[in-house]
Write a protein that holds these residues in place. Sequence first.
Motif, PDB file in Angstrom:
ATOM      1  N   GLN A   1      19.088  66.188 -79.071  1.00 44.84           N
ATOM      2  CA  GLN A   1      18.104  65.334 -78.090  1.00 44.84           C
ATOM      3  C   GLN A   1      17.519  65.993 -76.995  1.00 44.84           C
ATOM      4  OE1 GLN A   1      21.332  62.307 -77.272  1.00 44.84           O
ATOM      5  NE2 GLN A   1      20.197  60.774 -78.488  1.00 44.84           N
ATOM      6  N   ALA A   2      18.199  66.993 -76.535  1.00 48.09           N
ATOM      7  CA  ALA A   2      17.346  67.605 -75.261  1.00 48.09           C
ATOM      8  C   ALA A   2      17.759  69.420 -75.514  1.00 48.09           C
ATOM      9  CB  ALA A   2      17.990  67.354 -74.187  1.00 48.09           C
ATOM     10  N   THR A   3      16.922  70.012 -74.948  1.00 50.83           N
ATOM     11  CA  THR A   3      17.120  71.618 -75.252  1.00 50.83           C
ATOM     12  C   THR A   3      16.880  71.783 -73.529  1.00 50.83           C
ATOM     13  OG1 THR A   3      14.601  71.955 -75.612  1.00 50.83           O
ATOM     14  CG2 THR A   3      15.987  71.656 -77.431  1.00 50.83           C
ATOM     15  N   ALA A   4      17.168  73.248 -73.605  1.00 56.10           N
ATOM     16  CA  ALA A   4      17.204  73.872 -72.252  1.00 56.10           C
ATOM     17  C   ALA A   4      16.223  75.252 -72.521  1.00 56.10           C
ATOM     18  CB  ALA A   4      18.402  74.225 -71.644  1.00 56.10           C
ATOM     19  N   CYS A   5      15.275  75.666 -71.602  1.00 52.61           N
ATOM     20  CA  CYS A   5      14.411  76.634 -71.829  1.00 52.61           C
ATOM     21  C   CYS A   5      14.568  77.718 -70.638  1.00 52.61           C
ATOM     22  CB  CYS A   5      12.821  76.238 -71.923  1.00 52.61           C
ATOM     23  SG  CYS A   5      12.780  75.433 -73.326  1.00 52.61           S
ATOM     24  N   ILE A   6      14.733  78.922 -70.913  1.00 48.41           N
ATOM     25  CA  ILE A   6      14.757  79.940 -69.988  1.00 48.41           C
ATOM     26  C   ILE A   6      13.415  80.837 -70.233  1.00 48.41           C
ATOM     27  CG2 ILE A   6      15.969  82.104 -69.251  1.00 48.41           C
ATOM     28  CD1 ILE A   6      18.560  80.658 -69.948  1.00 48.41           C
ATOM     29  N   TYR A   7      12.495  81.229 -69.256  1.00 52.05           N
ATOM     30  CA  TYR A   7      11.357  81.877 -69.535  1.00 52.05           C
ATOM     31  C   TYR A   7      11.354  83.216 -69.285  1.00 52.05           C
ATOM     32  CZ  TYR A   7       9.559  77.025 -70.270  1.00 52.05           C
ATOM     33  OH  TYR A   7       9.497  75.832 -71.088  1.00 52.05           O
ATOM     34  N   PHE A   8      11.014  84.184 -69.853  1.00 50.71           N
ATOM     35  CA  PHE A   8      11.169  85.670 -69.726  1.00 50.71           C
ATOM     36  C   PHE A   8       9.830  86.028 -69.554  1.00 50.71           C
ATOM     37  CE2 PHE A   8      15.470  84.883 -71.338  1.00 50.71           C
ATOM     38  CZ  PHE A   8      16.204  86.140 -70.833  1.00 50.71           C
ATOM     39  N   ILE A   9       9.662  87.196 -68.394  1.00 50.41           N
ATOM     40  CA  ILE A   9       8.250  87.579 -68.334  1.00 50.41           C
ATOM     41  C   ILE A   9       8.483  88.923 -68.035  1.00 50.41           C
ATOM     42  CG2 ILE A   9       6.583  87.873 -66.514  1.00 50.41           C
ATOM     43  CD1 ILE A   9       7.021  84.985 -65.830  1.00 50.41           C
ATOM     44  N   VAL A  10       7.812  89.855 -69.062  1.00 52.27           N
ATOM     45  CA  VAL A  10       7.884  91.247 -69.093  1.00 52.27           C
ATOM     46  C   VAL A  10       6.599  91.574 -68.590  1.00 52.27           C
ATOM     47  CG1 VAL A  10       7.766  93.311 -70.745  1.00 52.27           C
ATOM     48  CG2 VAL A  10       9.231  91.269 -71.227  1.00 52.27           C
ATOM     49  N   GLU A  11       6.805  92.438 -67.589  1.00 54.65           N
ATOM     50  CA  GLU A  11       5.469  93.039 -66.839  1.00 54.65           C
ATOM     51  C   GLU A  11       5.423  94.492 -66.896  1.00 54.65           C
ATOM     52  OE1 GLU A  11       3.424  92.535 -62.525  1.00 54.65           O
ATOM     53  OE2 GLU A  11       5.631  91.990 -62.628  1.00 54.65           O
ATOM     54  N   ILE A  12       3.875  94.837 -67.266  1.00 55.39           N
ATOM     55  CA  ILE A  12       3.559  96.327 -67.763  1.00 55.39           C
ATOM     56  C   ILE A  12       2.789  96.741 -66.809  1.00 55.39           C
ATOM     57  CG2 ILE A  12       2.837  97.771 -69.519  1.00 55.39           C
ATOM     58  CD1 ILE A  12       5.264  96.198 -70.309  1.00 55.39           C
ATOM     59  N   SER A  13       3.203  97.786 -66.039  1.00 62.11           N
ATOM     60  CA  SER A  13       2.223  98.075 -64.801  1.00 62.11           C
ATOM     61  C   SER A  13       0.859  98.881 -65.379  1.00 62.11           C
ATOM     62  CB  SER A  13       3.077  98.897 -63.828  1.00 62.11           C
ATOM     63  OG  SER A  13       2.078  99.568 -62.811  1.00 62.11           O
ATOM     64  N   ASN A  14      -0.026  98.908 -64.714  1.00 65.45           N
ATOM     65  CA  ASN A  14      -1.355  99.737 -65.106  1.00 65.45           C
ATOM     66  C   ASN A  14      -1.237 100.808 -64.180  1.00 65.45           C
ATOM     67  OD1 ASN A  14      -2.045  97.608 -66.810  1.00 65.45           O
ATOM     68  ND2 ASN A  14      -3.470  96.800 -65.612  1.00 65.45           N
ATOM     69  N   ILE A  15      -0.467 100.936 -63.124  1.00 64.51           N
ATOM     70  CA  ILE A  15      -0.691 101.982 -62.219  1.00 64.51           C
ATOM     71  C   ILE A  15       0.634 102.749 -62.155  1.00 64.51           C
ATOM     72  CG2 ILE A  15      -2.344 100.910 -60.776  1.00 64.51           C
ATOM     73  CD1 ILE A  15       0.186  99.880 -58.979  1.00 64.51           C
ATOM     74  N   LYS A  16       1.789 102.225 -62.641  1.00 65.04           N
ATOM     75  CA  LYS A  16       2.858 103.078 -62.630  1.00 65.04           C
ATOM     76  C   LYS A  16       3.028 104.122 -63.840  1.00 65.04           C
ATOM     77  CE  LYS A  16       6.045 100.035 -60.036  1.00 65.04           C
ATOM     78  NZ  LYS A  16       7.058  99.142 -60.338  1.00 65.04           N
ATOM     79  N   PRO A  17       3.492 105.262 -64.036  1.00 70.33           N
ATOM     80  CA  PRO A  17       3.916 106.021 -64.908  1.00 70.33           C
ATOM     81  C   PRO A  17       4.036 105.269 -66.324  1.00 70.33           C
ATOM     82  CG  PRO A  17       4.655 107.183 -63.274  1.00 70.33           C
ATOM     83  CD  PRO A  17       4.533 105.775 -62.879  1.00 70.33           C
ATOM     84  N   PRO A  18       3.713 105.587 -67.460  1.00 66.86           N
ATOM     85  CA  PRO A  18       3.848 104.670 -68.718  1.00 66.86           C
ATOM     86  C   PRO A  18       5.412 104.999 -69.229  1.00 66.86           C
ATOM     87  CG  PRO A  18       2.129 106.556 -69.358  1.00 66.86           C
ATOM     88  CD  PRO A  18       2.462 106.412 -67.716  1.00 66.86           C
ATOM     89  N   THR A  19       5.799 105.845 -68.731  1.00 69.96           N
ATOM     90  CA  THR A  19       7.377 106.366 -69.127  1.00 69.96           C
ATOM     91  C   THR A  19       8.557 105.729 -68.554  1.00 69.96           C
ATOM     92  OG1 THR A  19       7.322 108.110 -67.515  1.00 69.96           O
ATOM     93  CG2 THR A  19       6.673 108.554 -69.884  1.00 69.96           C
ATOM     94  N   LEU A  20       8.117 104.621 -67.425  1.00 70.38           N
ATOM     95  CA  LEU A  20       9.103 104.103 -66.687  1.00 70.38           C
ATOM     96  C   LEU A  20       9.386 102.600 -67.884  1.00 70.38           C
ATOM     97  CD1 LEU A  20       7.781 104.045 -63.052  1.00 70.38           C
ATOM     98  CD2 LEU A  20       9.564 105.237 -64.085  1.00 70.38           C
ATOM     99  N   PRO A  21      10.663 102.226 -67.357  1.00 73.99           N
ATOM    100  CA  PRO A  21      11.002 101.063 -68.274  1.00 73.99           C
ATOM    101  C   PRO A  21      10.195  99.869 -67.926  1.00 73.99           C
ATOM    102  CG  PRO A  21      12.723 101.400 -66.840  1.00 73.99           C
ATOM    103  CD  PRO A  21      11.647 102.613 -66.821  1.00 73.99           C
ATOM    104  N   ILE A  22      10.067  98.946 -68.725  1.00 73.96           N
ATOM    105  CA  ILE A  22       9.191  97.366 -68.420  1.00 73.96           C
ATOM    106  C   ILE A  22      10.172  96.894 -67.437  1.00 73.96           C
ATOM    107  CG2 ILE A  22       8.112  97.378 -70.791  1.00 73.96           C
ATOM    108  CD1 ILE A  22      10.528  95.481 -71.635  1.00 73.96           C
ATOM    109  N   GLU A  23       9.156  95.807 -66.678  1.00 70.41           N
ATOM    110  CA  GLU A  23       9.983  95.034 -65.710  1.00 70.41           C
ATOM    111  C   GLU A  23      10.296  93.915 -66.197  1.00 70.41           C
ATOM    112  OE1 GLU A  23       8.962  95.218 -61.665  1.00 70.41           O
ATOM    113  OE2 GLU A  23       7.668  97.081 -61.650  1.00 70.41           O
ATOM    114  N   VAL A  24      11.480  93.313 -66.141  1.00 76.11           N
ATOM    115  CA  VAL A  24      11.622  91.952 -66.821  1.00 76.11           C
ATOM    116  C   VAL A  24      12.468  91.016 -65.575  1.00 76.11           C
ATOM    117  CG1 VAL A  24      13.087  90.757 -68.608  1.00 76.11           C
ATOM    118  CG2 VAL A  24      12.334  93.322 -68.853  1.00 76.11           C
ATOM    119  N   PHE A  25      11.910  89.742 -65.778  1.00 72.69           N
ATOM    120  CA  PHE A  25      12.638  88.854 -64.949  1.00 72.69           C
ATOM    121  C   PHE A  25      12.720  87.432 -65.748  1.00 72.69           C
ATOM    122  CE2 PHE A  25       8.493  89.510 -63.300  1.00 72.69           C
ATOM    123  CZ  PHE A  25       7.875  88.302 -63.283  1.00 72.69           C
ATOM    124  N   PHE A  26      13.412  86.629 -65.490  1.00 74.41           N
ATOM    125  CA  PHE A  26      13.323  85.198 -66.179  1.00 74.41           C
ATOM    126  C   PHE A  26      13.842  84.071 -65.009  1.00 74.41           C
ATOM    127  CE2 PHE A  26      17.837  86.940 -66.313  1.00 74.41           C
ATOM    128  CZ  PHE A  26      18.597  85.796 -65.755  1.00 74.41           C
TER     129      PHE A  26
END
Length: 179
Positions: A117-142
């Motif tokens: 009858q109802a659901t719960a949602c969790i929204y994740f956002i993955v951020e990829i920086s344009n200025i940081k080195p591409p070898t760094l890990p992605i930033e994630v928050f929810f």
Amino acid sequence: MDMEEEDEAIREKAQSLIETVIKGVKEQLEALQKKERGGLFSEADYVIGNIQWIACKDFTVERGRQQIEEYISQTWEFHESWLHWSDFLKEEQLKYSKRYHYRVRWSIPTCRKPIPQATACIYFIVEISNIKPPTLPIEVFFILESNRLIHRPGRCRFREKWLKDIIESKMILMESITF
């Protein structure tokens, strides 16, 4: 004889010292076992889990979804009756980064009500920086549905109660509305 008395005194002190140490170790061990059995670990004793997030250069939309699933399955504690599915929502271009939005929808289907009858949602956002080195890990928050607090993996402990509260509040709202 004097030498024998000294040796005997040393043996008694050594024996007393050994008994004291053994007694202390036993007490510590019993306390730890009692703590484990009783589930008496405090919040400070809990280790917040995380995973090794991929590098920015290796990111794809599908790989991001897989990493979110991996993070949930390896670090979150929830009852086996909870089911969830995740999907990609949108891509957002910012000045110095790109954000990828995902939704993980949770429910507890039952035999009597296989369609929840109802659901719960969790929204994740993955951020990829344009200025940081591409070898760094992605930033994630929810963010939890109906909540503004931003959670970061590895910095907060997931609580099943969050999902229950969201579903409960939806059920109360639906009961108050008459059609």
